[in-house]
Design an enzyme around this catalytic site. Structure first.
Site, PDB file in Angstrom:
ATOM      1  N   ASP A  12       0.913  -1.263   0.040  1.00  0.00           N
ATOM      2  CA  ASP A  12       0.103   0.007  -0.011  1.00  0.00           C
ATOM      3  C   ASP A  12       0.869   1.263  -0.047  1.00  0.00           C
ATOM      4  O   ASP A  12       1.236   1.697   1.103  1.00  0.00           O
ATOM      5  CB  ASP A  12      -0.846  -0.176   1.106  1.00  0.00           C
ATOM      6  N   LYS A  34       0.877  -8.057  -1.929  1.00  0.00           N
ATOM      7  CA  LYS A  34      -0.321  -7.876  -2.202  1.00  0.00           C
ATOM      8  C   LYS A  34      -0.523  -6.378  -2.885  1.00  0.00           C
ATOM      9  O   LYS A  34       0.048  -5.525  -2.298  1.00  0.00           O
ATOM     10  CB  LYS A  34      -1.550  -7.994  -0.997  1.00  0.00           C
ATOM     11  N   ASP A  62      -5.386  -7.387  -5.404  1.00  0.00           N
ATOM     12  CA  ASP A  62      -6.733  -6.989  -4.750  1.00  0.00           C
ATOM     13  C   ASP A  62      -7.485  -5.882  -5.082  1.00  0.00           C
ATOM     14  O   ASP A  62      -7.346  -4.969  -4.517  1.00  0.00           O
ATOM     15  CB  ASP A  62      -6.281  -6.943  -3.223  1.00  0.00           C
ATOM     16  N   LEU A  63      -8.156  -6.199  -6.317  1.00  0.00           N
ATOM     17  CA  LEU A  63      -8.975  -4.954  -6.895  1.00  0.00           C
ATOM     18  C   LEU A  63     -10.226  -4.980  -6.706  1.00  0.00           C
ATOM     19  O   LEU A  63     -11.227  -4.191  -7.042  1.00  0.00           O
ATOM     20  CB  LEU A  63      -8.663  -5.021  -8.520  1.00  0.00           C
ATOM     21  N   LYS A  64     -10.812  -6.251  -5.960  1.00  0.00           N
ATOM     22  CA  LYS A  64     -12.122  -6.025  -5.442  1.00  0.00           C
ATOM     23  C   LYS A  64     -13.290  -5.675  -6.530  1.00  0.00           C
ATOM     24  O   LYS A  64     -13.949  -4.663  -6.360  1.00  0.00           O
ATOM     25  CB  LYS A  64     -12.539  -5.071  -4.125  1.00  0.00           C
ATOM     26  N   ASP A  67     -18.915  -5.759 -11.034  1.00  0.00           N
ATOM     27  CA  ASP A  67     -20.038  -5.059 -11.869  1.00  0.00           C
ATOM     28  C   ASP A  67     -20.909  -6.240 -12.505  1.00  0.00           C
ATOM     29  O   ASP A  67     -20.764  -7.472 -11.742  1.00  0.00           O
ATOM     30  CB  ASP A  67     -18.848  -4.816 -13.083  1.00  0.00           C
ATOM     31  N   ILE A  68     -21.397  -6.077 -13.500  1.00  0.00           N
ATOM     32  CA  ILE A  68     -22.241  -7.133 -14.117  1.00  0.00           C
ATOM     33  C   ILE A  68     -21.384  -8.308 -14.474  1.00  0.00           C
ATOM     34  O   ILE A  68     -20.225  -8.241 -14.939  1.00  0.00           O
ATOM     35  CB  ILE A  68     -23.190  -6.490 -15.456  1.00  0.00           C
ATOM     36  N   PRO A  69     -22.232  -9.620 -14.901  1.00  0.00           N
ATOM     37  CA  PRO A  69     -21.138 -10.754 -15.071  1.00  0.00           C
ATOM     38  C   PRO A  69     -20.438 -10.671 -16.147  1.00  0.00           C
ATOM     39  O   PRO A  69     -19.085 -11.002 -16.283  1.00  0.00           O
ATOM     40  CB  PRO A  69     -22.303 -11.851 -14.901  1.00  0.00           C
ATOM     41  N   THR A 117     -13.350  -5.335   6.809  1.00  0.00           N
ATOM     42  CA  THR A 117     -12.972  -5.390   8.223  1.00  0.00           C
ATOM     43  C   THR A 117     -12.930  -3.989   8.890  1.00  0.00           C
ATOM     44  O   THR A 117     -12.928  -3.719   9.905  1.00  0.00           O
ATOM     45  CB  THR A 117     -11.501  -5.791   8.277  1.00  0.00           C
ATOM     46  N   ARG A 182      -4.114  -6.912  13.898  1.00  0.00           N
ATOM     47  CA  ARG A 182      -3.454  -5.857  14.880  1.00  0.00           C
ATOM     48  C   ARG A 182      -2.716  -6.596  16.029  1.00  0.00           C
ATOM     49  O   ARG A 182      -3.251  -6.969  16.847  1.00  0.00           O
ATOM     50  CB  ARG A 182      -4.158  -4.896  15.233  1.00  0.00           C
ATOM     51  N   GLN A 193      -9.311   0.349  10.797  1.00  0.00           N
ATOM     52  CA  GLN A 193      -9.817  -1.032  10.990  1.00  0.00           C
ATOM     53  C   GLN A 193     -10.665  -1.504  12.269  1.00  0.00           C
ATOM     54  O   GLN A 193     -10.321  -0.894  13.144  1.00  0.00           O
ATOM     55  CB  GLN A 193      -8.631  -2.181  11.111  1.00  0.00           C
ATOM     56  N   GLY A 213      -0.452  -4.988   7.041  1.00  0.00           N
ATOM     57  CA  GLY A 213       0.144  -4.015   6.433  1.00  0.00           C
ATOM     58  C   GLY A 213       0.849  -2.945   7.406  1.00  0.00           C
ATOM     59  O   GLY A 213       1.981  -3.149   7.658  1.00  0.00           O
ATOM     60  N   ARG A 214       0.089  -2.048   7.916  1.00  0.00           N
ATOM     61  CA  ARG A 214       0.700  -0.912   8.637  1.00  0.00           C
ATOM     62  C   ARG A 214       1.360  -1.494   9.895  1.00  0.00           C
ATOM     63  O   ARG A 214       2.361  -0.734  10.316  1.00  0.00           O
ATOM     64  CB  ARG A 214      -0.241  -0.001   9.082  1.00  0.00           C
TER      65      ARG A 214
END
Ligand code: C5P
Length: 238
Positions: A12, A34, A62-64, A67-69, A117, A182, A193, A213-214
């Site tokens: 990130d 990631k 990790d683009l999450k 959209d439509i199928p 999360t 954490r 989070q 991450g952090r």
């Protein structure tokens, strides 16, 4: 699997140079890197391919996608070399089978995002989720995990507080990847989070992989912090 293989480090950061710095620093300390929206938007896929070569083992994109199928399928058909995992929102359940099959055909495992999360019960209620599902959030997580399974996902992303319930309902082979980790020894100032557990607790609850991450990135010594996380993973699995 070695304990460190279960640790995913999110790159990130806002540019490729910083990403490369963390790859050099943490290569061999974490199992997988990631790439999320921040780095993807900054660099685009071309630079990611050269970063992927530096990472050696591929990466988690990790683009999450949501959209439509037909659009999801077209996007997942065009994923690039080096991607090992990617993420989708799967409220369309079975309708996304074509999209997940397109990813699988390239050897990519698709994970369904359940409930971020950073959300707690109050946030879910504010977003219009029925109290029956929002309180506690595990009910919504299980419902979305069922849709992810129907969509053909290899597993889900959820908080570690829900990992045990997901494993109980969907069995040991349905992957559970948990951010919102954490360690007791790492405070994150202004943390967004909300549904959090320590690395040790997350593994005890049944997480297959944790995203940290952090607590590593903001540590004075990121390598030492990564090793501390891996030691917790090892202790939890002993
Ligand atoms: O440990 P830290 O909070 O910094 O890690 C956050 C990372 O986990 C980010 O890359 C974020 O996109 C990702 N993530 C998340 N919650 C989800 C899915 C992914 O925090 N449900």
């Amino acid at each position: 699997m070695e304990p460190r293989d279960r640790l995913i480090f999110p790159l990130d950061v806002p540019d490729a140079d910083q990403a490369r710095r963390y790859i050099d620093l943490l290569q061999g300390e974490v199992g997988l890197f990631k790439v999320g929206l921040e780095l993807f938007v900054a660099t685009g896929p071309q630079i990611l391919q050269s970063l992927s070569a530096a990472m050696g083992v591929g990466f988690f994109l990790d683009l999450k996608f949501h959209d439509i199928p037909a659009t999801m399928q077209a996007a997942l058909q065009n994923l690039f070399a080096g991607v090992k995992f990617t993420t989708i929102h799967c409220e369309q359940g079975k309708g996304l089978q074509g999209a997940t099959a397109a990813a699988r055909a390239q050897g990519i495992q698709v994970l369904g995002v359940t409930v971020l999360t950073s959300l707690n019960t109050a946030d879910l209620l504010a977003g219009g989720i029925d109290p029956q599902y929002a309180d506690p959030p595990v009910r919504l997580v299980l419902r979305r995990a069922a849709l992810a399974q129907a969509a053909g996902c290899a597993g889900v992303v959820c908080a570690a507080t829900e990992a045990c319930a997901v494993k109980e309902q969907f069995g040991p082979d349905f992957l559970v990847v948990c951010p919102g980790i954490r360690p007791e020894w790492a405070a994150v100032p202004g943390d967004d989070q909300k549904r959090i557990l320590t690395p040790y607790q997350a593994l005890r609850e049944g997480a297959d992989y944790i995203v940290v991450g952090r607590p590593i990135r903001q540590a004075a010594d990121p390598v030492a912090a990564a090793r501390r996380v891996v030691a917790e993973i090892a202790a939890a699995r002993a």
